[in-house]
Design an enzyme around this catalytic site. Structure first.
Site, PDB file in Angstrom:
ATOM      1  N   ASP A 194      -2.701  -8.019  -8.274  1.00 12.75           N
ATOM      2  CA  ASP A 194      -1.793  -6.911  -8.582  1.00 12.75           C
ATOM      3  C   ASP A 194      -2.190  -5.706  -7.721  1.00 12.75           C
ATOM      4  O   ASP A 194      -3.020  -5.812  -6.819  1.00 12.75           O
ATOM      5  CB  ASP A 194      -1.853  -6.591 -10.079  1.00 12.75           C
ATOM      6  CG  ASP A 194      -3.168  -5.925 -10.447  1.00 12.75           C
ATOM      7  OD1 ASP A 194      -4.149  -6.097  -9.697  1.00 12.75           O
ATOM      8  OD2 ASP A 194      -3.208  -5.237 -11.477  1.00 12.75           O
ATOM      9  N   GLU A 199       1.312  -9.655 -20.134  1.00 12.52           N
ATOM     10  CA  GLU A 199       1.375  -9.577 -18.676  1.00 12.52           C
ATOM     11  C   GLU A 199       2.761  -9.178 -18.187  1.00 12.52           C
ATOM     12  O   GLU A 199       2.896  -8.454 -17.206  1.00 12.52           O
ATOM     13  CB  GLU A 199       0.946 -10.910 -18.047  1.00 12.52           C
ATOM     14  CG  GLU A 199      -0.536 -11.220 -18.207  1.00 12.52           C
ATOM     15  CD  GLU A 199      -1.444 -10.145 -17.628  1.00 12.52           C
ATOM     16  OE1 GLU A 199      -0.977  -9.385 -16.760  1.00 12.52           O
ATOM     17  OE2 GLU A 199      -2.609 -10.073 -18.044  1.00 12.52           O
ATOM     18  N   TYR A 203       1.547 -13.202  -9.382  1.00 10.04           N
ATOM     19  CA  TYR A 203       0.531 -12.481 -10.164  1.00 10.04           C
ATOM     20  C   TYR A 203       0.429 -13.035 -11.584  1.00 10.04           C
ATOM     21  O   TYR A 203      -0.661 -13.380 -12.063  1.00 10.04           O
ATOM     22  CB  TYR A 203       0.819 -10.969 -10.241  1.00 10.04           C
ATOM     23  CG  TYR A 203       0.031 -10.369 -11.366  1.00 10.04           C
ATOM     24  CD1 TYR A 203      -1.340 -10.182 -11.237  1.00 10.04           C
ATOM     25  CD2 TYR A 203       0.615 -10.112 -12.607  1.00 10.04           C
ATOM     26  CE1 TYR A 203      -2.105  -9.724 -12.295  1.00 10.04           C
ATOM     27  CE2 TYR A 203      -0.139  -9.659 -13.666  1.00 10.04           C
ATOM     28  CZ  TYR A 203      -1.493  -9.462 -13.504  1.00 10.04           C
ATOM     29  OH  TYR A 203      -2.249  -9.037 -14.565  1.00 10.04           O
TER      30      TYR A 203
END
Length: 366
Positions: free
Chosen positions: A146, A45, A128
DNA sequence: TAATCGTGGCA
DNA sequence: TTGCCAAGATT
């Protein structure tokens, strides 16, 4: 507008089902999807922030090979981590990731925490990434908003707020708290992002292939390409630089470590300076700058090339020279002298990799 | 809030 | 060529 109003007459359970079953069927086979190891989810991520999947894949694989778990990354030298990140960009991600991993290693006994409060307190983990780790690794129904999610949902629900504005993200988080599948929040969140990446693309969405098109208000009105609303950013600034590839009589090159904050923090580079004025910087001025800044005696022999490098918010135009240096390096100068072999251990930004490539190609030719 | 922080690909 | 875009966070 209340979320209740945005979701009037919206088939929530039907949408969840269509999205999740599509993701089960069509998801890409990606290296970070082989298991749900929170550490690997986390690394992926961070790497995927503002970065395309195709770019991340090789970096993720080699990074996990070098640092397969929390402990190995926590105990690694920062130089090794930066080297593994070399070329990926946004280098504070790498330093924040290691800093946060060290905190998890020490304060959480090496176990990635599973609450929004604890996860979001880690360096480099914002709203996020918090939601992504919680939903994907732990199955917690938290929103992970996102750019994909804002684009997809702005079309499906006809949300017309400017997604370039920071406060707009909260609108989408609030909507997703009503929309998210409690049974499979991981696939729901990933499905929204995968849909944005593969089908509901920015310029020409493939609506005829979309698994949730019957739920999409923009499609029904034919306005899918008018959404999302996104204000433009300002153009880039120009910065003129002069740089020098300097070698001494032992064949060692002089390289400089950038400051620990700001642009390209802690990366290495060839000595360089902002041009003094629009007339440019002469060889003598460059020698003088090297002397006053580094206390190094240099002799500039010839002009090498002009390197142009485009960042997201500025443009470098670098005039590169070649020369020699003599003497010893001062103690606290953030300078080292390295052989060609040793240089491979240092992390350089792409701009200075290009300087080196140019030097090598011209050096070989002569 | 708006600016900062990388890079590669593509219309 | 230029601008825009990509699984954002920090200050």
């Amino acid at each position: 507008m209340k979320q209740h109003e945005r979701l009037m007459e919206f088939n929530i359970t039907g949408f969840q089902h269509d999205l999740v079953t599509w993701f089960e069927r069509e998801q890409r086979d990606l290296p970070w999807r082989k298991d749900k190891d929170p550490y690997k989810v986390w690394v992926s991520e961070i790497m995927l922030q503002q970065t395309k999947v195709d770019t991340v894949i090789p970096y993720f694989n080699s990074f996990i090979e070098k640092f397969p778990n929390i402990q190995s990354l926590a105990e690694a030298k920062e130089d090794k981590v930066l080297k593994a990140w070399e070329g990926l960009g946004y280098y504070s991600r790498a330093r924040n990731l290691q800093s946060a991993v060290r905190e998890v290693h020490q304060a959480y006994d090496g176990v990635v925490p599973n609450t929004p409060k604890e996860i979001s307190s880690l360096k480099g983990v914002g709203p996020y990434t918090t939601g992504a780790i919680l939903s994907i690794a732990y199955g917690v129904p938290e929103p992970a908003v996102d750019g994909n999610v804002m684009r997809v949902l702005s079309r499906i629900l006809l949300i017309e707020e400017d997604i370039a504005k920071p406060k707009t993200r909260k609108i989408f988080e609030d909507v997703i708290r009503e929309l998210i599948s409690q049974e499979n929040p991981s696939y729901f969140n990933q499905g929204l992002m995968e849909l944005g990446a593969l089908v509901c693309t920015p310029t020409s969405p493939s609506c005829l292939l979309c698994p949730v098109r019957e739920h999409c208000r923009a499609f029904h009105k034919g306005v899918q390409t008018d959404l999302p609303v996104k204000s433009k950013k300002k153009s880039t600034k120009q910065v003129a630089l002069v740089a020098a590839v300097l070698q001494n009589e032992d064949g060692k090159f002089l390289i400089h470590r950038r400051p620990s904050q700001g642009l390209l923090a802690n990366l290495w580079e060839f000595p360089n300076f902002v041009k003094l004025d629009e007339l440019g910087t002469s060889k003598q001025q460059l020698q003088s700058l090297i002397k006053s800044e580094y206390e190094i005696n240099a002799n500039i022999n010839e002009y090498l090339c002009d390197i142009k490098h485009i960042f997201s918010h500025l443009v470098w135009d670098v005039n590169v020279y070649v020369g020699e240096w003599t003497g010893e390096i001062p103690e606290d100068a953030d300078l080292v002298s390295v052989s060609e072999e040793e240089m491979l251990q240092y992390a350089f930004p792409v701009s200075h990799q290009n300087i080196w490539k140019e030097y090598k190609s011209k050096n070989k030719a002569t």
